[in-house]
Write a protein that holds these residues in place. Structure first.
Motif, PDB file in Angstrom:
ATOM      1  N   MET A   1       0.826  -1.177   0.000  1.00 43.73           N
ATOM      2  CA  MET A   1       0.000   0.000   0.000  1.00 43.73           C
ATOM      3  C   MET A   1       0.876   1.250   0.000  1.00 43.73           C
ATOM      4  O   MET A   1       0.603   2.185  -0.754  1.00 43.73           O
ATOM      5  N   PHE A   2       1.926   1.268   0.830  1.00 44.02           N
ATOM      6  CA  PHE A   2       2.823   2.421   0.848  1.00 44.02           C
ATOM      7  C   PHE A   2       3.423   2.653  -0.535  1.00 44.02           C
ATOM      8  O   PHE A   2       3.500   3.786  -1.005  1.00 44.02           O
ATOM      9  N   THR A   3       3.854   1.571  -1.153  1.00 49.14           N
ATOM     10  CA  THR A   3       4.509   1.691  -2.459  1.00 49.14           C
ATOM     11  C   THR A   3       3.548   2.241  -3.498  1.00 49.14           C
ATOM     12  O   THR A   3       3.902   3.152  -4.254  1.00 49.14           O
ATOM     13  N   CYS A   4       2.337   1.731  -3.535  1.00 54.88           N
ATOM     14  CA  CYS A   4       1.361   2.185  -4.541  1.00 54.88           C
ATOM     15  C   CYS A   4       0.951   3.630  -4.324  1.00 54.88           C
ATOM     16  O   CYS A   4       0.914   4.424  -5.269  1.00 54.88           O
ATOM     17  N   VAL A   5       0.625   3.993  -3.093  1.00 59.52           N
ATOM     18  CA  VAL A   5       0.206   5.368  -2.809  1.00 59.52           C
ATOM     19  C   VAL A   5       1.363   6.333  -3.046  1.00 59.52           C
ATOM     20  O   VAL A   5       1.186   7.399  -3.640  1.00 59.52           O
ATOM     21  N   GLY A   6       2.547   5.964  -2.594  1.00 55.73           N
ATOM     22  CA  GLY A   6       3.716   6.821  -2.803  1.00 55.73           C
ATOM     23  C   GLY A   6       4.025   7.016  -4.271  1.00 55.73           C
ATOM     24  O   GLY A   6       4.320   8.133  -4.722  1.00 55.73           O
ATOM     25  N   ALA A   7       3.963   5.944  -5.048  1.00 58.56           N
ATOM     26  CA  ALA A   7       4.226   6.057  -6.485  1.00 58.56           C
ATOM     27  C   ALA A   7       3.159   6.923  -7.157  1.00 58.56           C
ATOM     28  O   ALA A   7       3.477   7.735  -8.036  1.00 58.56           O
ATOM     29  N   ALA A   8       1.908   6.784  -6.745  1.00 57.02           N
ATOM     30  CA  ALA A   8       0.842   7.602  -7.327  1.00 57.02           C
ATOM     31  C   ALA A   8       1.073   9.080  -7.040  1.00 57.02           C
ATOM     32  O   ALA A   8       0.921   9.929  -7.936  1.00 57.02           O
ATOM     33  N   PHE A   9       1.485   9.411  -5.819  1.00 56.82           N
ATOM     34  CA  PHE A   9       1.760  10.809  -5.490  1.00 56.82           C
ATOM     35  C   PHE A   9       2.978  11.326  -6.256  1.00 56.82           C
ATOM     36  O   PHE A   9       2.969  12.455  -6.743  1.00 56.82           O
ATOM     37  N   ALA A  10       4.014  10.511  -6.355  1.00 55.18           N
ATOM     38  CA  ALA A  10       5.214  10.948  -7.068  1.00 55.18           C
ATOM     39  C   ALA A  10       4.917  11.165  -8.546  1.00 55.18           C
ATOM     40  O   ALA A  10       5.380  12.154  -9.146  1.00 55.18           O
ATOM     41  N   ILE A  11       4.136  10.286  -9.142  1.00 52.68           N
ATOM     42  CA  ILE A  11       3.778  10.441 -10.553  1.00 52.68           C
ATOM     43  C   ILE A  11       2.861  11.649 -10.732  1.00 52.68           C
ATOM     44  O   ILE A  11       3.030  12.448 -11.659  1.00 52.68           O
ATOM     45  N   GLY A  12       1.892  11.811  -9.827  1.00 55.00           N
ATOM     46  CA  GLY A  12       0.979  12.952  -9.908  1.00 55.00           C
ATOM     47  C   GLY A  12       1.685  14.277  -9.714  1.00 55.00           C
ATOM     48  O   GLY A  12       1.267  15.301 -10.262  1.00 55.00           O
ATOM     49  N   ALA A  13       2.774  14.286  -8.937  1.00 54.47           N
ATOM     50  CA  ALA A  13       3.512  15.528  -8.701  1.00 54.47           C
ATOM     51  C   ALA A  13       4.181  16.031  -9.965  1.00 54.47           C
ATOM     52  O   ALA A  13       4.481  17.223 -10.079  1.00 54.47           O
ATOM     53  N   ASN A  14       4.421  15.156 -10.914  1.00 51.34           N
ATOM     54  CA  ASN A  14       5.060  15.575 -12.168  1.00 51.34           C
ATOM     55  C   ASN A  14       4.138  16.424 -13.034  1.00 51.34           C
ATOM     56  O   ASN A  14       4.591  17.018 -14.007  1.00 51.34           O
ATOM     57  N   ASN A  15       2.851  16.486 -12.705  1.00 54.78           N
ATOM     58  CA  ASN A  15       1.930  17.357 -13.433  1.00 54.78           C
ATOM     59  C   ASN A  15       2.109  18.822 -13.027  1.00 54.78           C
ATOM     60  O   ASN A  15       1.550  19.711 -13.648  1.00 54.78           O
ATOM     61  N   TYR A  16       2.838  19.063 -11.954  1.00 52.91           N
ATOM     62  CA  TYR A  16       3.080  20.414 -11.454  1.00 52.91           C
ATOM     63  C   TYR A  16       4.547  20.765 -11.651  1.00 52.91           C
ATOM     64  O   TYR A  16       5.396  19.903 -11.854  1.00 52.91           O
ATOM     65  N   ASN A  17       4.837  22.035 -11.530  1.00 52.13           N
ATOM     66  CA  ASN A  17       6.227  22.491 -11.606  1.00 52.13           C
ATOM     67  C   ASN A  17       6.945  22.053 -10.338  1.00 52.13           C
ATOM     68  O   ASN A  17       6.580  22.458  -9.243  1.00 52.13           O
ATOM     69  N   VAL A  18       7.969  21.202 -10.483  1.00 53.44           N
ATOM     70  CA  VAL A  18       8.684  20.669  -9.327  1.00 53.44           C
ATOM     71  C   VAL A  18       9.702  21.674  -8.815  1.00 53.44           C
ATOM     72  O   VAL A  18       9.813  21.899  -7.620  1.00 53.44           O
ATOM     73  N   GLY A  19      10.453  22.294  -9.687  1.00 48.84           N
ATOM     74  CA  GLY A  19      11.472  23.252  -9.276  1.00 48.84           C
ATOM     75  C   GLY A  19      12.704  22.551  -8.743  1.00 48.84           C
ATOM     76  O   GLY A  19      13.003  21.408  -9.097  1.00 48.84           O
ATOM     77  N   SER A  20      13.420  23.219  -7.859  1.00 48.62           N
ATOM     78  CA  SER A  20      14.642  22.656  -7.267  1.00 48.62           C
ATOM     79  C   SER A  20      14.574  22.835  -5.755  1.00 48.62           C
ATOM     80  O   SER A  20      13.647  23.458  -5.231  1.00 48.62           O
ATOM     81  N   ALA A  21      15.585  22.310  -5.054  1.00 48.37           N
ATOM     82  CA  ALA A  21      15.599  22.428  -3.598  1.00 48.37           C
ATOM     83  C   ALA A  21      15.712  23.890  -3.168  1.00 48.37           C
ATOM     84  O   ALA A  21      15.167  24.283  -2.136  1.00 48.37           O
ATOM     85  N   ALA A  22      16.405  24.698  -3.950  1.00 54.76           N
ATOM     86  CA  ALA A  22      16.557  26.112  -3.617  1.00 54.76           C
ATOM     87  C   ALA A  22      15.300  26.914  -3.973  1.00 54.76           C
ATOM     88  O   ALA A  22      14.991  27.914  -3.328  1.00 54.76           O
ATOM     89  N   ARG A  23      14.589  26.476  -4.992  1.00 50.81           N
ATOM     90  CA  ARG A  23      13.396  27.200  -5.454  1.00 50.81           C
ATOM     91  C   ARG A  23      12.295  26.167  -5.735  1.00 50.81           C
ATOM     92  O   ARG A  23      12.087  25.759  -6.873  1.00 50.81           O
ATOM     93  N   MET A  24      11.613  25.782  -4.691  1.00 43.88           N
ATOM     94  CA  MET A  24      10.639  24.695  -4.788  1.00 43.88           C
ATOM     95  C   MET A  24       9.352  25.150  -5.476  1.00 43.88           C
ATOM     96  O   MET A  24       8.846  26.228  -5.203  1.00 43.88           O
ATOM     97  N   GLY A  25       8.858  24.259  -6.341  1.00 47.24           N
ATOM     98  CA  GLY A  25       7.575  24.492  -6.990  1.00 47.24           C
ATOM     99  C   GLY A  25       6.474  23.739  -6.257  1.00 47.24           C
ATOM    100  O   GLY A  25       6.729  23.033  -5.279  1.00 47.24           O
ATOM    101  N   PRO A  26       5.226  23.854  -6.719  1.00 45.99           N
ATOM    102  CA  PRO A  26       4.118  23.185  -6.037  1.00 45.99           C
ATOM    103  C   PRO A  26       4.175  21.664  -6.098  1.00 45.99           C
ATOM    104  O   PRO A  26       3.543  20.992  -5.293  1.00 45.99           O
TER     105      PRO A  26
END
Length: 149
Positions: free
Chosen positions: A1-26
Motif C-alpha cells: 500500500m505504501f509503495t502504490c500510494v507513494g508512487a501515485a503521489f510521485a507520478i501525480g507531482a510531475n503534473n506540477y512544476n517541481v522546481g529545485s531544492a533552492a526554489r521549490m515548486g508546487p
C-alpha cells in the motif's frame, strides 16, 4: 500500500512544476514525500521476504475466521450507514451502524461476549456522536429513517 500510494503521489507531482531544492515548486513536496513513501514500502516488502522467525518456523496459516469477520464488519458498517437504495434498504444511521460494526467485529475474537460488545459499542457510539455530530458539526444521518422521521 505504501509503495502504490507513494508512487501515485510521485507520478501525480510531475503534473506540477517541481522546481529545485533552492526554489521549490508546487510539485516538489508531493514528489519528495511520494518518493520516500515508495522507498519505505519497498523496504517493508523486502524485509517481509527476508525476515526469519525466532525459532525458524515458517509463518502460520491464514486466520480466515477473524479476517472474514473484520472485513464483513466494515462492509456491514458501510451498507448500514449509507443504505442500498436500489434494493430498498434505507440508511440505518450512525448509531445502528456502529453497534453492528462492533458486535460483528467482536465475533472475530476467541472469546465473544455480547455484554462486553454492547458496552464497547455504546462507548464508541457516544464518543462518535459527540465527536462528529456535536464537536465537528458534520451533517449525516444519526438514526434510521423510521426513527428520525
Amino acid at each position: 500500500m505504501f509503495t502504490c500510494v507513494g508512487a501515485a503521489f510521485a507520478i501525480g507531482a510531475n503534473n506540477y512544476n517541481v522546481g529545485s531544492a533552492a526554489r521549490m515548486g508546487p510539485g516538489y513536496f508531493p514528489l519528495i514525500i511520494g518518493t520516500l513513501l515508495t522507498v519505505l514500502g519497498l523496504v517493508v516488502v523486502a524485509s517481509a521476504f527476508t525476515m526469519k522467525t525466532a525459532d525458524g518456523d515458517p509463518v502460520g496459516k491464514i486466520a480466515w475466521k477473524p479476517l472474514g469477520f473484520i472485513i464483513g464488519a466494515n462492509l456491514l458498517f458501510g451498507v448500514l450507514l449509507a443504505g442500498l437504495h436500489n434494493i430498498g434498504l434505507p440508511a440505518m444511521g450512525l448509531i445502528v451502524a456502529i453497534y453492528a460494526l462492533v458486535v460483528v467485529a467482536c465475533m472475530a475474537g476467541a472469546n465473544f461476549s455480547m455484554k462486553l460488545s454492547l458496552i464497547l459499542a455504546t462507548v464508541l457510539a457516544v464518543g462518535s456522536y459527540l465527536t462528529f455530530i456535536v464537536g465537528l458539526k458534520l451533517q449525516f444521518q444519526v438514526w434510521p429513517t423510521f426513527i428520525s422521521g
